[in-house]
Design an enzyme around this catalytic site. Structure first.
Site, PDB file in Angstrom:
ATOM      1  N   HIS A   1     -30.915  89.416  13.014  1.00  0.00           N
ATOM      2  CA  HIS A   1     -31.075  88.022  12.508  1.00  0.00           C
ATOM      3  C   HIS A   1     -30.318  87.109  13.274  1.00  0.00           C
ATOM      4  O   HIS A   1     -31.180  85.956  13.196  1.00  0.00           O
ATOM      5  CB  HIS A   1     -30.644  88.006  11.006  1.00  0.00           C
TER       6      HIS A   1
ATOM      7  N   LYS B   1     -35.916  92.370  -7.567  1.00  0.00           N
ATOM      8  CA  LYS B   1     -34.905  93.526  -6.615  1.00  0.00           C
ATOM      9  C   LYS B   1     -33.333  93.299  -7.037  1.00  0.00           C
ATOM     10  O   LYS B   1     -32.969  92.036  -7.178  1.00  0.00           O
ATOM     11  CB  LYS B   1     -35.237  93.134  -5.067  1.00  0.00           C
TER      12      LYS B   1
HETATM   13  P1  ADP Z   1     -37.476  90.571   4.319  1.00  0.00           P
HETATM   14  O1  ADP Z   1     -37.326  91.199   3.130  1.00  0.00           O
HETATM   15  O2  ADP Z   1     -38.288  89.151   4.434  1.00  0.00           O
HETATM   16  O3  ADP Z   1     -38.193  91.625   5.398  1.00  0.00           O
HETATM   17  P2  ADP Z   1     -35.241  90.563   5.957  1.00  0.00           P
HETATM   18  O4  ADP Z   1     -33.944  89.936   5.945  1.00  0.00           O
HETATM   19  O5  ADP Z   1     -35.265  91.931   6.163  1.00  0.00           O
HETATM   20  O6  ADP Z   1     -36.047  89.626   5.105  1.00  0.00           O
HETATM   21  O7  ADP Z   1     -35.821  90.129   7.519  1.00  0.00           O
HETATM   22  C1  ADP Z   1     -36.144  88.900   7.726  1.00  0.00           C
HETATM   23  C2  ADP Z   1     -36.863  88.608   9.037  1.00  0.00           C
HETATM   24  O8  ADP Z   1     -36.055  88.833  10.035  1.00  0.00           O
HETATM   25  C3  ADP Z   1     -38.069  89.137   9.217  1.00  0.00           C
HETATM   26  O9  ADP Z   1     -39.015  88.786   9.667  1.00  0.00           O
HETATM   27  C4  ADP Z   1     -37.566  90.620   9.759  1.00  0.00           C
HETATM   28  O10 ADP Z   1     -38.709  91.407  10.667  1.00  0.00           O
HETATM   29  C5  ADP Z   1     -36.552  90.080  10.870  1.00  0.00           C
HETATM   30  N1  ADP Z   1     -35.578  91.035  11.246  1.00  0.00           N
HETATM   31  C6  ADP Z   1     -34.875  91.823  10.628  1.00  0.00           C
HETATM   32  N2  ADP Z   1     -33.986  92.483  11.189  1.00  0.00           N
HETATM   33  C7  ADP Z   1     -34.479  92.287  12.439  1.00  0.00           C
HETATM   34  C8  ADP Z   1     -33.874  92.710  13.718  1.00  0.00           C
HETATM   35  N3  ADP Z   1     -33.012  93.601  13.985  1.00  0.00           N
HETATM   36  N4  ADP Z   1     -34.434  91.919  14.809  1.00  0.00           N
HETATM   37  C9  ADP Z   1     -35.308  90.954  14.840  1.00  0.00           C
HETATM   38  N5  ADP Z   1     -35.683  90.786  13.701  1.00  0.00           N
HETATM   39  C10 ADP Z   1     -35.416  91.222  12.497  1.00  0.00           C
END
Ligand code: ADP
Length: 168
Positions: free
Chosen positions: A18, A42
């Site tokens: 992130h 959730k």
């Molecule tokens: P959501 O529940 O909306 O998927 P997340 O917190 O899991 O929320 O992810 C937020 C965004 O960050 C999404 O677009 C996800 O694909 C992206 N993301 C999550 N982990 C990574 C990573 N390791 N590298 C790049 N992008 C990521």
């Protein structure tokens, strides 16, 4: 006109993946809003307030972000429709990260729905960096719950907070 981007997600917890997307987003926008989407269905691992504080602290402590970068990022939460939250905050682009092929299906549909709801707001996808491809909040929680070492997946303050939650 200032280009304001929104990076929405659950960030439960924030990972190095992130943070990398946040840093790279700043090269295509003037300011970035990290938007924690509140999902009432959730039960989260960290509360919204905890996640806001963890993200703010991680940004402050991050060495790859300079002072100007840091001042251009804000952290908010929202429980309304993504597009409405974007409009209220004058957002012109939504940033999402793409990891593996399995992310694509969901992201493609969401971007399509959002563009029908507002054609003026563009969804921009940034590919996960090579070393972050496999980092996912879900796995970080799973590994941590089984006492595995998650120190290379999350920023230091998040690591400490997770350790505290699991009491080890
Ligand atoms: P959501 O529940 O909306 O998927 P997340 O917190 O899991 O929320 O992810 C937020 C965004 O960050 C999404 O677009 C996800 O694909 C992206 N993301 C999550 N982990 C990574 C990573 N390791 N590298 C790049 N992008 C990521």
């Amino acid at each position: 006109m200032k280009r304001i981007a929104l990076y929405p997600g659950s960030f439960d917890p924030l990972t190095n993946g992130h943070l990398d997307i946040m840093r790279r987003s700043l090269s295509i926008c003037d300011s970035l809003i990290v938007g924690i989407a509140i999902n009432k269905q959730k039960k989260p691992f960290f509360t919204v307030e905890e996640r806001i504080n963890l993200i703010k602290d991680a940004i402050n402590e991050n060495k790859t972000l300079n002072k100007e970068n840091k001042s251009n990022i804000s952290v908010k939460s929202f429980d309304s429709l993504l597009i409405n939250f974007s409009k209220e905050n004058y957002v012109s682009m939504i940033i999402r990260g793409l990891r593996v092929v399995s992310d694509f299906d969901y992201e493609f549909q969401m971007a399509g729905m959002n563009s029908r709801l507002s054609a003026n707001i563009q969804t921009i996808f940034l590919m996960a960096s090579e070393n972050n491809q496999f980092i996912a909040s879900r796995f970080v929680k799973e590994v941590a719950s089984l006492n595995g070492d998650i120190s290379s997946f999350v920023p230091k303050n998040v690591y400490k907070a997770i350790k505290q939650k699991f009491n080890y």
